[in-house]
Scaffold this motif. Structure first.
Motif, PDB file in Angstrom:
ATOM      1  N   ASP A  12     -49.878  19.747 -14.775  1.00  0.00           N
ATOM      2  CA  ASP A  12     -49.478  19.999 -16.158  1.00  0.00           C
ATOM      3  C   ASP A  12     -50.403  21.082 -16.696  1.00  0.00           C
ATOM      4  O   ASP A  12     -51.585  21.130 -16.345  1.00  0.00           O
ATOM      5  N   ASP A  33     -39.616  18.262 -15.692  1.00  0.00           N
ATOM      6  CA  ASP A  33     -39.044  17.719 -16.926  1.00  0.00           C
ATOM      7  C   ASP A  33     -39.570  18.649 -18.023  1.00  0.00           C
ATOM      8  O   ASP A  33     -40.701  18.493 -18.489  1.00  0.00           O
ATOM      9  N   HIS A  75     -42.570   9.565 -15.215  1.00  0.00           N
ATOM     10  CA  HIS A  75     -41.786   9.864 -14.009  1.00  0.00           C
ATOM     11  C   HIS A  75     -42.669   9.762 -12.767  1.00  0.00           C
ATOM     12  O   HIS A  75     -42.247   9.239 -11.728  1.00  0.00           O
ATOM     13  N   SER A 126     -39.992   8.440 -20.719  1.00  0.00           N
ATOM     14  CA  SER A 126     -39.391   9.296 -19.696  1.00  0.00           C
ATOM     15  C   SER A 126     -37.872   9.196 -19.763  1.00  0.00           C
ATOM     16  O   SER A 126     -37.321   8.119 -19.978  1.00  0.00           O
TER      17      SER A 126
HETATM   18  C1  LIG Z   1     -41.311  16.415 -21.360  1.00  0.00           C
HETATM   19  S1  LIG Z   1     -42.980  16.414 -20.900  1.00  0.00           S
HETATM   20  C2  LIG Z   1     -43.025  15.571 -19.371  1.00  0.00           C
HETATM   21  C3  LIG Z   1     -43.020  14.087 -19.504  1.00  0.00           C
HETATM   22  C4  LIG Z   1     -43.148  13.358 -18.188  1.00  0.00           C
HETATM   23  N1  LIG Z   1     -42.048  13.643 -17.304  1.00  0.00           N
HETATM   24  C5  LIG Z   1     -43.278  11.864 -18.401  1.00  0.00           C
HETATM   25  O1  LIG Z   1     -42.457  11.096 -17.874  1.00  0.00           O
HETATM   26  O2  LIG Z   1     -44.214  11.453 -19.087  1.00  0.00           O
HETATM   27  C6  LIG Z   1     -43.207  18.059 -20.411  1.00  0.00           C
HETATM   28  C7  LIG Z   1     -44.605  18.380 -19.938  1.00  0.00           C
HETATM   29  O3  LIG Z   1     -44.529  19.599 -19.221  1.00  0.00           O
HETATM   30  C8  LIG Z   1     -45.690  20.341 -19.463  1.00  0.00           C
HETATM   31  N2  LIG Z   1     -45.362  21.741 -19.195  1.00  0.00           N
HETATM   32  C9  LIG Z   1     -44.511  22.544 -19.878  1.00  0.00           C
HETATM   33  N3  LIG Z   1     -44.480  23.763 -19.317  1.00  0.00           N
HETATM   34  C10 LIG Z   1     -45.294  23.718 -18.241  1.00  0.00           C
HETATM   35  C11 LIG Z   1     -45.651  24.662 -17.251  1.00  0.00           C
HETATM   36  N4  LIG Z   1     -45.173  25.912 -17.272  1.00  0.00           N
HETATM   37  N5  LIG Z   1     -46.487  24.283 -16.257  1.00  0.00           N
HETATM   38  C12 LIG Z   1     -46.974  23.002 -16.222  1.00  0.00           C
HETATM   39  N6  LIG Z   1     -46.693  22.071 -17.164  1.00  0.00           N
HETATM   40  C13 LIG Z   1     -45.847  22.428 -18.150  1.00  0.00           C
HETATM   41  C14 LIG Z   1     -46.005  20.059 -20.912  1.00  0.00           C
HETATM   42  O4  LIG Z   1     -47.370  20.311 -21.177  1.00  0.00           O
HETATM   43  C15 LIG Z   1     -45.647  18.574 -21.021  1.00  0.00           C
HETATM   44  O5  LIG Z   1     -46.748  17.771 -20.786  1.00  0.00           O
END
Ligand SMILES: C[S@@+](CC[C@H](N)C(=O)[O-])C[C@H]1O[C@@H](n2cnc3c(N)ncnc32)[C@H](O)[C@@H]1O
Length: 349
Positions: A100, A149, A82, A54
């Motif tokens: 997600d 994120d 997070h 994260s």
């Molecule tokens: C950078 S990762 C998040 C990591 C997380 N904050 C952690 O600490 O592990 C981004 C995540 O957002 C999800 N994501 C991207 N666009 C999305 C959307 N429109 N709605 C829901 N989830 C989404 C992706 O599938 C991915 O799992």
């Protein structure tokens, strides 16, 4: 003894001293069982396979000011890093909704958080797109804090079956939800050259968008298959090798990254869902509620900035970030992905 022999036969074998492919990294993929291996990989500044580190955790928590008893949303659960830190701030009082769009990683994250003691009494997890945040709010009521994120997790990038990276051969998919919509390979089959060129320019400012889009569309017309990550990479490479100034390996790698990013944004309609999310944010937040958005490329950051500025002018937000917060120098050194991260925030009036 029989058992031991069976286990021995099932062990993944690899050449050299270190595992290289995703499947060979079976120890990193089981952090509960091989915590020492995972620790060693992290100490070297890498992200173990099947994990996500994260970003800007301290900066996010400092801004969100989460208090026990509050209700909040993690709009991009991912590996749950997070979410876990935000849960700790609640001190078992209050609730976090975490969503997600990815149906592959979500159950693994849910099981991991549950095994750490965070069950449905404090944490509600849903597989859904954050563009439908209103559905969460219908259940949760106004939210005290929201985090998004953006982009993809390391688990998604590392898994060759998801087709997010050209480092390994895999189907050219690029969908965050592989059970919905069409893959990037399908998209390319019918795309027109000018449409592809626009996607490469608008989604990732690709300077050689015309040459690359022409090469891809003409290859497909001639019957060349572009159904895997490395097939697409090869076409981009071959095209750039003929363009003076763009043909060194580093430039080619950057162009491949930009093209994959542009296609990913397109197949997931990332700008569209982000705009829908921003429109719904003000009604999702309680008065005084705080939202933090972590973005990773200029297109995303522009959208965040414009939305926050417009709603600040309209009096919806009483305070917004003047400038984006960047990861600390230490974090940028230890985690390459943190280098491009920009954190923006807003407070609802
Ligand atoms: C950078 S990762 C998040 C990591 C997380 N904050 C952690 O600490 O592990 C981004 C995540 O957002 C999800 N994501 C991207 N666009 C999305 C959307 N429109 N709605 C829901 N989830 C989404 C992706 O599938 C991915 O799992």
């Amino acid at each position: 003894m029989d058992n031991q022999e069976q286990k021995h036969q099932r062990r993944v074998r690899y050449s050299g001293t270190h595992p290289k492919t995703y499947k060979e990294k079976y120890k990193e993929l089981q952090p509960e069982k091989y915590s020492d291996t995972v620790e060693k990989v992290m100490q070297k500044g890498s992200t173990p396979a099947g994990m996500h580190r994260s970003i800007c955790v301290d900066e996010i928590l400092e801004f969100l000011q989460i208090q026990p008893g509050q209700v909040g949303l993690d709009a991009t659960l991912g590996y749950g890093g997070h979410t876990l830190e935000m849960l700790k701030c609640l001190d078992l009082k209050g609730h976090i909704y975490a969503i997600d769009v990815d149906p592959v990683e979500l159950p693994r994250t849910q099981a991991r958080l549950e095994s750490l003691g965070y069950g449905p009494e404090i944490l509600t997890i849903r597989q859904m797109n954050f563009s439908s945040i209103n559905q969460v709010v219908a259940e949760s009521g106004p939210l005290n804090f929201i985090l998004a994120d953006l982009g993809v997790s390391s688990m998604q990038i590392d898994n060759p079956e998801r087709g997010f990276s050209f480092k390994t051969e895999g189907p050219l998919d690029l969908r965050l939800n592989p059970r919905k919509g069409i893959s990037a390979a399908e998209r390319l089959k019918t795309i027109k050259q000018d449409e592809l060129e626009a996607i490469l320019i608008e989604n990732s400012d690709e300077p050689n968008a015309r040459a690359i889009s022409r090469a891809i569309v003409s290859a497909i017309k001639k019957g060349t298959e572009i159904s895997t990550t490395t097939q697409l990479q090869q076409i981009i490479k071959n095209t750039l090798k003929t363009i003076p100034g763009s043909n060194d390996p580093e430039e080619i790698k950057k162009a491949c990254q930009r093209c994959f990013q542009a296609l990913r944004i397109d197949v997931n309609n990332e700008f569209g869902v982000l705009s829908a999310f921003f429109e719904k944010l003000p009604t999702a937040l309680a008065s005084g509620g705080r939202v933090a958005i972590l973005s990773f490329h200029s297109g995303e950051d522009r959208l965040v900035k414009k939305s926050f500025q417009r709603l600040f002018r309209d009096g919806v937000y009483c305070e917004i970030a003047d400038e984006p917060i960047r990861a600390s120098a230490e974090e940028r050194i230890s985690n390459g992905r943190a280098r491009s991260a920009k954190l923006r925030w807003a407070v609802k009036r």
